[in-house]
Design an enzyme around this catalytic site. Structure first.
Site, short mmCIF file in Angstrom:
data_model
loop_
_atom_site.label_atom_id
_atom_site.label_comp_id
_atom_site.label_asym_id
_atom_site.label_seq_id
_atom_site.Cartn_x
_atom_site.Cartn_y
_atom_site.Cartn_z
N TYR A 1 -7.50 15.77 -1.28
CA TYR A 1 -6.59 15.38 -0.19
C TYR A 1 -7.37 15.12 1.09
O TYR A 1 -7.14 14.12 1.78
CB TYR A 1 -5.57 16.51 -0.02
N1 LIG Z 1 3.85 19.00 5.18
C1 LIG Z 1 2.65 19.16 5.72
O1 LIG Z 1 2.19 20.31 5.94
C2 LIG Z 1 1.82 17.96 6.10
C3 LIG Z 1 0.75 18.16 7.00
C4 LIG Z 1 -0.03 17.08 7.37
C5 LIG Z 1 0.25 15.81 6.86
N2 LIG Z 1 1.30 15.64 5.98
C6 LIG Z 1 1.53 14.29 5.47
O2 LIG Z 1 2.85 13.91 5.83
C7 LIG Z 1 3.33 12.93 4.91
C8 LIG Z 1 4.74 13.30 4.47
O3 LIG Z 1 4.68 14.50 3.75
P1 LIG Z 1 5.82 15.61 3.80
O4 LIG Z 1 5.23 16.82 4.39
O5 LIG Z 1 7.07 15.06 4.35
O6 LIG Z 1 5.97 15.94 2.22
P2 LIG Z 1 7.17 15.70 1.17
O7 LIG Z 1 8.42 16.30 1.68
O8 LIG Z 1 6.61 16.15 -0.13
O9 LIG Z 1 7.34 14.11 1.18
C9 LIG Z 1 6.43 13.26 0.52
C10 LIG Z 1 7.09 11.92 0.36
O10 LIG Z 1 6.16 11.02 -0.30
C11 LIG Z 1 6.88 10.33 -1.30
N3 LIG Z 1 5.98 9.86 -2.36
C12 LIG Z 1 5.10 10.60 -3.07
N4 LIG Z 1 4.51 9.82 -3.99
C13 LIG Z 1 5.02 8.57 -3.85
C14 LIG Z 1 4.81 7.33 -4.50
N5 LIG Z 1 3.93 7.19 -5.50
N6 LIG Z 1 5.52 6.24 -4.09
C15 LIG Z 1 6.43 6.36 -3.08
N7 LIG Z 1 6.67 7.50 -2.42
C16 LIG Z 1 5.97 8.59 -2.81
C17 LIG Z 1 7.93 11.31 -1.80
O11 LIG Z 1 9.04 10.60 -2.35
P3 LIG Z 1 9.38 10.46 -3.93
O12 LIG Z 1 8.85 11.69 -4.59
O13 LIG Z 1 10.86 10.33 -3.94
O14 LIG Z 1 8.68 9.20 -4.33
C18 LIG Z 1 8.35 11.98 -0.51
O15 LIG Z 1 9.37 11.24 0.14
C19 LIG Z 1 2.31 12.89 3.77
O16 LIG Z 1 1.46 11.77 3.92
C20 LIG Z 1 1.52 14.17 3.96
O17 LIG Z 1 0.22 14.05 3.45
C21 LIG Z 1 2.08 16.69 5.60
#
Ligand SMILES: NC(=O)c1ccc[n+]([C@@H]2O[C@H](COP(=O)([O-])OP(=O)(O)OC[C@H]3O[C@@H](n4cnc5c(N)ncnc54)[C@H](OP(=O)(O)O)[C@@H]3O)[C@@H](O)[C@H]2O)c1
Length: 234
Positions: free
Chosen positions: A143
């Site tokens: 990641y």
């Molecule tokens: N949560 C944290 O602590 C954190 C911290 C720093 C950065 N981030 C970043 O923030 C962003 C959003 O993450 P989140 O925290 O909101 O996590 P999340 O709730 O798990 O959301 C991830 C999203 O990505 C989508 N996704 C995954 N694989 C996909 C694919 N192949 N095609 C299309 N959509 C896909 C999922 O939708 P489906 O499964 O329905 O496709 C879901 O809507 C990510 O880039 C993550 O790396 C998160």
């Protein structure tokens, strides 16, 4: 970029930061295009927002991602997934999948919308990276490497597109209370035990910063505490 009346496409809009960004952008007067694989989730969100289009899409699949959607003013490259494993234990296929989703897919999505933005003479692209790129966190090499690559992809795209009226920005959230930890490709249990998980931000807080970036076109914003190398005062 003025959010009122703009068309904002958000990947990973079915949960967490993507869904919160969709709701915040809708409240600010945007029209939304919601992308994710879980069609029921994005259809429900589109119905809640009223003025939104739900498109089932795997962003790692070039054919699906390159369909055109008419006008697009803003792309929020938010879809992502993590993987928690020691270097010697990582399955190479898993490593490739994490790179594909977090690094290659944002490029695919940019290539899909850039012809539209260039024709419009304006656009904003927000790449959602991670504050984890501020420090080499053990067990996070897949990641971390993908998101560190996304930081550079985003910076190069910004330099390349600046004279075309297209602002490319990087958002670096810290630990955020979403489905992210449960959705890890591997290692969810270990990740849940992380002390940093106890200080998670809300996805709404990240969404607000993403909207700020859309409005300002600034190069980057982070929500990372200073003790982890970011700009957020304790
Ligand atoms: N949560 C944290 O602590 C954190 C911290 C720093 C950065 N981030 C970043 O923030 C962003 C959003 O993450 P989140 O925290 O909101 O996590 P999340 O709730 O798990 O959301 C991830 C999203 O990505 C989508 N996704 C995954 N694989 C996909 C694919 N192949 N095609 C299309 N959509 C896909 C999922 O939708 P489906 O499964 O329905 O496709 C879901 O809507 C990510 O880039 C993550 O790396 C998160």
């Amino acid at each position: 970029m003025n959010i009122q009346g703009s068309v904002i496409m958000i990947t990973g809009a079915s949960s967490g930061i993507g869904a919160a960004t969709a709701r915040a952008a809708f409240a600010a007067g945007a029209r939304l295009v919601l992308l994710a694989r879980r069609e029921d989730r994005i259809t429900e969100l589109a119905e809640e927002l009223g003025n939104a289009l739900a498109v089932r899409c795997d962003v790692t699949d070039r054919d699906q991602a390159e369909d055109t959607y008419g006008r697009v003013d803003v792309l929020v490259n938010n879809a992502g997934q993590g993987l928690e494993a020691a270097i010697e234990d990582i399955a190479i296929e898993d490593f490739r999948d994490i790179l594909d989703l977090n690094l290659v897919a944002p490029l695919i999505m940019m290539q899909a919308v850039l012809p539209l933005m260039r024709a419009q003479g304006a656009g904003a692209i927000i790449n959602v990276s991670s504050g984890v790129t501020f420090y080499p966190r053990p067990h996070s090499v897949a990641y971390n490497s993908a998101k560190a690559g996304l930081n550079m992809l985003s910076a190069v795209a910004r330099a390349e597109l600046a004279d075309q009226g297209i602002a490319v920005s990087t958002m670096l959230p810290f630990v955020t209370a979403t489905e992210f930890t449960d959705a890890l490709k591997a290692g969810s249990e270990a990740a849940r035990a992380e002390p940093a998980a106890a200080v998670a931000h809300t996805p709404e807080r990240v969404a607000d910063r993403i909207l700020d970036l859309i409005r300002s076109g600034d190069e980057r914003a982070d929500l990372v505490p200073q003790r982890f190398g970011g700009s957020l005062a304790a």
